[in-house]
Write a protein that holds these residues in place. Structure first.
Motif, PDB file in Angstrom:
ATOM      1  N   LEU A   4      40.377  39.844  46.050  1.00  0.00           N
ATOM      2  CA  LEU A   4      39.785  38.570  46.426  1.00  0.00           C
ATOM      3  C   LEU A   4      40.723  37.429  46.037  1.00  0.00           C
ATOM      4  CD1 LEU A   4      37.593  36.674  47.411  1.00  0.00           C
ATOM      5  CD2 LEU A   4      36.433  36.984  45.224  1.00  0.00           C
ATOM      6  N   LEU A  19      37.929  30.314  42.640  1.00  0.00           N
ATOM      7  CA  LEU A  19      37.072  31.453  42.321  1.00  0.00           C
ATOM      8  C   LEU A  19      36.650  31.321  40.864  1.00  0.00           C
ATOM      9  CD1 LEU A  19      35.834  34.265  42.862  1.00  0.00           C
ATOM     10  CD2 LEU A  19      38.055  35.234  42.237  1.00  0.00           C
ATOM     11  N   ARG A  48      32.825  42.312  52.053  1.00  0.00           N
ATOM     12  CA  ARG A  48      33.684  41.150  52.319  1.00  0.00           C
ATOM     13  C   ARG A  48      32.827  39.918  52.581  1.00  0.00           C
ATOM     14  NH1 ARG A  48      38.853  42.185  53.358  1.00  0.00           N
ATOM     15  NH2 ARG A  48      39.524  44.306  53.645  1.00  0.00           N
ATOM     16  N   LEU A  78      37.212  37.725  53.158  1.00  0.00           N
ATOM     17  CA  LEU A  78      37.654  37.798  51.780  1.00  0.00           C
ATOM     18  C   LEU A  78      37.035  39.010  51.106  1.00  0.00           C
ATOM     19  CD1 LEU A  78      37.091  34.036  50.939  1.00  0.00           C
ATOM     20  CD2 LEU A  78      39.208  35.131  51.689  1.00  0.00           C
ATOM     21  N   LEU A  80      35.421  41.235  48.424  1.00  0.00           N
ATOM     22  CA  LEU A  80      34.638  40.880  47.243  1.00  0.00           C
ATOM     23  C   LEU A  80      34.790  41.926  46.144  1.00  0.00           C
ATOM     24  CD1 LEU A  80      31.377  39.710  49.017  1.00  0.00           C
ATOM     25  CD2 LEU A  80      33.188  38.288  48.023  1.00  0.00           C
TER      26      LEU A  80
END
Length: 122
Positions: A4, A19, A48, A78, A80
């Motif tokens: 990620l 993040l 994702r 993205l 996860l």
């Protein structure tokens, strides 16, 4: 989680992301200038975070493009962390800044994430 983190670094130059992690959730902050809750779709699918967004670009009639570098569409997937889930996920947008909260739990099936505008009474 490194997948990620790597994916966030590979987003288009026009998109910035942070993040964050707590004991019970992940927080992804995405800067998507010109994108609103109505022009974005966020969902968790097969581990994702899928982001599909469209930004509005109004060009005054007396102008024409000399250079056009801001894309109209952003599509990103993205990966996860294994303990992130779409179940109970939420997102909020304030002036093109999306804050996506993904709880930590067992994996869940595909789920659309609702987006609210800042100041909405929900």
């Amino acid at each position: 989680m490194s997948a990620l983190r790597d994916a966030l670094q590979e987003l288009p130059e026009s998109v910035f992301a942070d993040l964050l992690e707590s004991d019970d959730a992940y927080l992804i902050v995405l800067d998507l200038p010109g994108v609103t809750a109505e022009t974005a779709d966020l969902r968790v699918e097969r581990g994702r975070l899928v982001v599909e967004a469209r930004r509005e670009k109004a060009v005054p009639p007396e102008f024409r493009y000399v250079s056009e570098d801001r894309p109209l569409f952003l599509d990103a997937e993205l990966p996860l962390p294994p303990d992130a889930t779409g179940a109970g996920a939420s997102a909020e947008v304030d002036r093109g800044v999306f804050t996506v909260r993904l709880p930590k739990r067992d994996a869940a099936p595909e789920q659309t994430i609702p987006i609210t505008s800042a100041g909405d009474d929900a």
